[in-house]
Design a protein around this motif. Structure first.
Motif, mmCIF file in Angstrom:
data_model
loop_
_atom_site.group_PDB
_atom_site.id
_atom_site.type_symbol
_atom_site.label_atom_id
_atom_site.label_comp_id
_atom_site.label_asym_id
_atom_site.label_seq_id
_atom_site.Cartn_x
_atom_site.Cartn_y
_atom_site.Cartn_z
ATOM 1 N N UNK A 198 0.972 -1.098 0.068
ATOM 2 C CA UNK A 198 0.056 -0.005 0.005
ATOM 3 C C UNK A 198 1.038 1.307 -0.002
ATOM 4 N N UNK A 199 0.532 2.142 -0.739
ATOM 5 C CA UNK A 199 1.462 3.478 -0.724
ATOM 6 C C UNK A 199 0.947 4.358 0.537
ATOM 7 N N UNK A 200 2.003 5.056 0.899
ATOM 8 C CA UNK A 200 1.892 5.858 2.067
ATOM 9 C C UNK A 200 0.816 6.595 2.075
ATOM 10 N N UNK A 201 0.520 7.334 0.795
ATOM 11 C CA UNK A 201 -0.642 8.333 0.501
ATOM 12 C C UNK A 201 -1.986 7.647 0.803
ATOM 13 N N UNK A 202 -2.060 6.368 0.807
ATOM 14 C CA UNK A 202 -3.434 5.689 1.219
ATOM 15 C C UNK A 202 -3.579 5.077 2.362
ATOM 16 N N UNK A 203 -2.680 5.511 3.441
ATOM 17 C CA UNK A 203 -2.751 5.008 4.602
ATOM 18 C C UNK A 203 -3.633 5.846 5.720
ATOM 19 N N UNK A 204 -4.871 5.521 6.173
ATOM 20 C CA UNK A 204 -5.592 6.203 7.127
ATOM 21 C C UNK A 204 -5.474 5.640 8.458
ATOM 22 N N UNK A 205 -5.302 6.639 9.633
ATOM 23 C CA UNK A 205 -5.453 6.059 11.002
ATOM 24 C C UNK A 205 -6.210 6.981 11.745
ATOM 25 N N UNK A 206 -6.908 5.979 12.586
ATOM 26 C CA UNK A 206 -8.288 6.524 13.521
ATOM 27 C C UNK A 206 -7.893 6.201 15.033
ATOM 28 N N UNK A 207 -7.879 7.220 15.797
ATOM 29 C CA UNK A 207 -7.476 7.022 17.247
ATOM 30 C C UNK A 207 -8.084 7.856 18.115
ATOM 31 N N UNK A 208 -7.927 7.578 19.600
ATOM 32 C CA UNK A 208 -8.396 8.546 20.391
ATOM 33 C C UNK A 208 -7.436 8.423 21.630
#
Length: 273
Positions: free
Chosen positions: A212-222
């Motif tokens: 996966x390309x770096x541009x396509x990485x999503x992170x979700x956190x709290x």
């Protein structure tokens, strides 16, 4: 190729340890549209149920120390034996109730479950029907009088006789500390981990595996243990009420799981629309 989304568990996709149905459907819809959705949690594999794991396209556990994709373990960082011995020695000296977390089990001394149960009961307040994200932890504990042979990747600490910052001052520099996910536990609780390991480490192992390309990485956190993965991701999604350092990294801020925040996040990111 679609996006690769890494989602924290407690307080992000799950409310009180339970994933709300709208979040389940949002994940499945995103997967139907070609996106890969991975769990990225501080919990070890042993504290993530088969039902939860089956929802995702892979798992990054132990705050980045463990990566499992398609049943294959790609990464499994453990404390070296000498360092582990020193950690247990210092924790025992300060009467800390602690859990040694490993992929196969969570290990504790015989007195620990009772101490944790007491702390969690206080955290439930006056509502006997309240959901408590720690109750599943109690059920998974493996008790032993001697923990010297246990191989572990992370340590959850509670209820010591000094703040965890004092405990840390007596540990070697290879150990890191983050606050507990249950903020009500205060400064005498926290999580110890290998300093060179964090969620971004596991996230990148998974992304490289899938190409996966770096541009396509999503992170979700709290939470604080999400900080590095949010910083490394191309798109950082943060839950309302998260600590300020996380909010400063946010490309998008969404409601907590009790208000189905991931449904909004996925829609706004184009994962489900």
């Amino acid at each position: 190729m679609g996006k690769m989304v890494f989602i924290d568990f407690d307080g992000t996709i799950a409310d009180g340890g339970v994933i709300p149905p709208p979040h389940v459907e949002a994940v499945r819809e995103a997967q139907r549209r070609g996106h890969r959705i991975l769990l990225c949690t501080g919990r070890p594999r042993s504290l993530v149920s088969d039902e939860v794991r089956s929802l995702f396209d892979g798992m990054v556990g132990a705050a980045g120390g463990y990566v499992e994709l398609d049943g294959q373990v790609l990464s499994d960082h453990r404390f070296p034996a000498e360092l582990g011995d020193r950690v247990r020695e210092v924790l025992d000296a300060h009467d800390v109730a602690y859990l040694l977390e490993a992929p196969d089990a969570v290990h504790a001394l015989p007195t620990t479950p009772g101490r944790l149960a007491s702390l969690m009961q206080v955290d439930r307040g006056d509502d006997p029907g309240a959901t408590n994200p720690g109750l599943d932890i109690l059920a998974a504990i493996r008790v032993d009088d001697d923990l010297s042979a246990v191989s572990f990747s992370k340590v959850a600490c509670f209820d010591g006789n000094v703040p965890m910052t004092e405990v840390m001052s007596q540990l070697p520099p290879g150990v890191g500390l983050v606050p507990p996910s249950m903020a009500t536990l205060g400064d005498r609780a926290g999580e110890l981990f290998l300093a060179e390991v964090n969620k971004s480490v596991g996230m990148l192992v998974a992304a490289r595996h899938f190409g996966v390309d770096d541009a396509d990485i999503v992170a979700i956190g709290d939470g604080y243990n999400d900080l590095e993965m949010l910083r490394e991701a191309a798109t950082a999604v943060v839950i309302e009420g998260a600590p300020e350092p996380l909010l400063e990294l946010a490309d998008l801020v969404v409601p907590p799981p009790a208000r189905a925040g991931l449904v909004e996040a996925f829609a706004r990111l184009g994962l489900t629309d």
